[in-house]
Design a protein around this motif. Sequence first.
Motif, PDB file in Angstrom:
ATOM      1  N   LYS A 153     -32.270  56.187 198.118  1.00 49.37           N
ATOM      2  CA  LYS A 153     -32.836  57.424 198.676  1.00 49.37           C
ATOM      3  C   LYS A 153     -32.683  58.610 197.731  1.00 49.37           C
ATOM      4  N   LYS A 154     -32.324  58.354 196.477  1.00 48.67           N
ATOM      5  CA  LYS A 154     -32.239  59.441 195.505  1.00 48.67           C
ATOM      6  C   LYS A 154     -33.602  59.740 194.893  1.00 48.67           C
ATOM      7  N   LEU A 155     -34.476  58.734 194.935  1.00 51.97           N
ATOM      8  CA  LEU A 155     -35.822  58.897 194.394  1.00 51.97           C
ATOM      9  C   LEU A 155     -36.815  58.895 195.548  1.00 51.97           C
ATOM     10  N   ASP A 156     -37.737  59.827 195.488  1.00 55.62           N
ATOM     11  CA  ASP A 156     -38.754  59.925 196.526  1.00 55.62           C
ATOM     12  C   ASP A 156     -40.102  60.104 195.846  1.00 55.62           C
ATOM     13  N   PRO A 157     -41.061  59.209 196.111  1.00 55.48           N
ATOM     14  CA  PRO A 157     -42.367  59.369 195.450  1.00 55.48           C
ATOM     15  C   PRO A 157     -43.070  60.643 195.893  1.00 55.48           C
ATOM     16  N   PRO A 158     -43.724  61.346 194.993  1.00 53.76           N
ATOM     17  CA  PRO A 158     -44.460  62.550 195.372  1.00 53.76           C
ATOM     18  C   PRO A 158     -45.622  62.201 196.308  1.00 53.76           C
ATOM     19  N   ALA A 159     -46.131  63.190 196.998  1.00 50.77           N
ATOM     20  CA  ALA A 159     -47.219  62.962 197.951  1.00 50.77           C
ATOM     21  C   ALA A 159     -48.483  62.488 197.247  1.00 50.77           C
ATOM     22  N   TRP A 160     -48.693  62.938 196.032  1.00 51.42           N
ATOM     23  CA  TRP A 160     -49.904  62.585 195.300  1.00 51.42           C
ATOM     24  C   TRP A 160     -49.858  61.192 194.704  1.00 51.42           C
ATOM     25  N   SER A 161     -48.721  60.513 194.764  1.00 49.39           N
ATOM     26  CA  SER A 161     -48.606  59.206 194.113  1.00 49.39           C
ATOM     27  C   SER A 161     -49.444  58.124 194.796  1.00 49.39           C
ATOM     28  N   ALA A 162     -49.883  58.359 196.023  1.00 53.38           N
ATOM     29  CA  ALA A 162     -50.704  57.364 196.709  1.00 53.38           C
ATOM     30  C   ALA A 162     -52.155  57.398 196.245  1.00 53.38           C
ATOM     31  N   PHE A 163     -52.550  58.450 195.531  1.00 56.61           N
ATOM     32  CA  PHE A 163     -53.952  58.627 195.182  1.00 56.61           C
ATOM     33  C   PHE A 163     -54.231  58.640 193.685  1.00 56.61           C
ATOM     34  N   VAL A 164     -53.221  58.512 192.852  1.00 54.66           N
ATOM     35  CA  VAL A 164     -53.377  58.746 191.419  1.00 54.66           C
ATOM     36  C   VAL A 164     -53.418  57.431 190.642  1.00 54.66           C
ATOM     37  N   LYS A 165     -54.209  57.413 189.565  1.00 59.12           N
ATOM     38  CA  LYS A 165     -54.193  56.304 188.627  1.00 59.12           C
ATOM     39  C   LYS A 165     -53.041  56.522 187.652  1.00 59.12           C
ATOM     40  N   THR A 166     -52.612  55.477 186.998  1.00 62.44           N
ATOM     41  CA  THR A 166     -51.485  55.611 186.070  1.00 62.44           C
ATOM     42  C   THR A 166     -51.916  56.032 184.674  1.00 62.44           C
ATOM     43  N   GLY A 167     -53.208  56.089 184.414  1.00 60.20           N
ATOM     44  CA  GLY A 167     -53.702  56.531 183.122  1.00 60.20           C
ATOM     45  C   GLY A 167     -55.216  56.459 183.084  1.00 60.20           C
ATOM     46  N   SER A 168     -55.808  57.021 182.022  1.00 53.67           N
ATOM     47  CA  SER A 168     -57.259  57.026 181.914  1.00 53.67           C
ATOM     48  C   SER A 168     -57.819  55.650 181.555  1.00 53.67           C
ATOM     49  N   HIS A 169     -56.974  54.748 181.098  1.00 56.50           N
ATOM     50  CA  HIS A 169     -57.418  53.405 180.748  1.00 56.50           C
ATOM     51  C   HIS A 169     -57.490  52.475 181.953  1.00 56.50           C
ATOM     52  N   VAL A 170     -57.013  52.916 183.112  1.00 54.20           N
ATOM     53  CA  VAL A 170     -56.956  52.095 184.311  1.00 54.20           C
ATOM     54  C   VAL A 170     -58.148  52.427 185.210  1.00 54.20           C
ATOM     55  N   ASP A 171     -58.702  51.406 185.856  1.00 55.78           N
ATOM     56  CA  ASP A 171     -59.860  51.618 186.716  1.00 55.78           C
ATOM     57  C   ASP A 171     -59.481  51.997 188.145  1.00 55.78           C
ATOM     58  N   LYS A 172     -58.391  51.436 188.658  1.00 53.06           N
ATOM     59  CA  LYS A 172     -58.023  51.632 190.059  1.00 53.06           C
ATOM     60  C   LYS A 172     -56.604  52.181 190.182  1.00 53.06           C
ATOM     61  N   ILE A 173     -56.280  52.641 191.393  1.00 51.81           N
ATOM     62  CA  ILE A 173     -54.915  53.059 191.671  1.00 51.81           C
ATOM     63  C   ILE A 173     -54.039  51.810 191.786  1.00 51.81           C
ATOM     64  N   PRO A 174     -52.724  51.907 191.654  1.00 53.73           N
ATOM     65  CA  PRO A 174     -51.861  50.732 191.781  1.00 53.73           C
ATOM     66  C   PRO A 174     -51.982  50.092 193.166  1.00 53.73           C
ATOM     67  N   GLN A 175     -52.021  48.783 193.208  1.00 50.07           N
ATOM     68  CA  GLN A 175     -52.195  48.055 194.463  1.00 50.07           C
ATOM     69  C   GLN A 175     -50.878  47.904 195.229  1.00 50.07           C
ATOM     70  N   ASN A 176     -49.762  47.944 194.538  1.00 48.60           N
ATOM     71  CA  ASN A 176     -48.453  47.843 195.175  1.00 48.60           C
ATOM     72  C   ASN A 176     -48.072  49.202 195.762  1.00 48.60           C
ATOM     73  N   ARG A 177     -47.695  49.235 197.014  1.00 48.41           N
ATOM     74  CA  ARG A 177     -47.338  50.509 197.654  1.00 48.41           C
ATOM     75  C   ARG A 177     -46.046  51.094 197.097  1.00 48.41           C
ATOM     76  N   ASP A 178     -45.175  50.265 196.607  1.00 50.49           N
ATOM     77  CA  ASP A 178     -43.891  50.720 196.064  1.00 50.49           C
ATOM     78  C   ASP A 178     -43.921  50.807 194.547  1.00 50.49           C
ATOM     79  N   TRP A 179     -45.055  51.120 193.962  1.00 52.49           N
ATOM     80  CA  TRP A 179     -45.185  51.145 192.513  1.00 52.49           C
ATOM     81  C   TRP A 179     -44.345  52.251 191.885  1.00 52.49           C
ATOM     82  N   TRP A 180     -44.061  53.310 192.637  1.00 50.03           N
ATOM     83  CA  TRP A 180     -43.288  54.422 192.073  1.00 50.03           C
ATOM     84  C   TRP A 180     -41.872  53.964 191.698  1.00 50.03           C
ATOM     85  N   TYR A 181     -41.257  53.165 192.568  1.00 53.33           N
ATOM     86  CA  TYR A 181     -39.900  52.687 192.299  1.00 53.33           C
ATOM     87  C   TYR A 181     -39.896  51.693 191.134  1.00 53.33           C
TER      88      TYR A 181
END
Length: 151
Positions: free
Chosen positions: A24-52
């Motif tokens: 519980k020391k790390l908390d994903p930001p609110a925008w992490s559900a909608f963001v791609k990880t880079g311009s080379h990626v086509d889609k957002i991450p499919q894993n819901r816990d990708w932030w951790y």
Amino acid sequence: MAKVYDVPADELIAKLAEQLKKDKKLDPPAWSAFVKTGSHVDKIPQNRDWWYTRCASLLRKIYLHGPIGVSDLKVAYGGRKQIGYFLSHHKDAGGAIIRHAIQQLEAAGYVTKVPAKGRVVTSEGMKKLDRLATEIHKELIKATPVLQRYA
């Protein structure tokens, strides 16, 4: 005692991500559900816990290569992007994800900043990673006893 170098990265990152999720020391930001990880990626991450998973991967990478800066991490997490019919080129990963994850790891006490050099893992972060690596190494020895000689 096993170190991070001695265990497979995928197992270490998966177990560390589970521990960071429980801490519980790390908390994903609110925008992490909608963001791609880079311009080379086509889609957002499919894993819901990708932030951790990304935080665990960053912690491991800082442990191995520290002191390391955000720009070097952007290159490491980047990828190839095909533009038109031409050859593909390298595109860096998004910097906001890496910066926010590192800031959260700093607030949790796992990473610290060295002026003009980058980030390094603190002693608390090293303890966490080394203990987890030792647990994984013991599990690997139980599965394949031949690995006992490398302990």
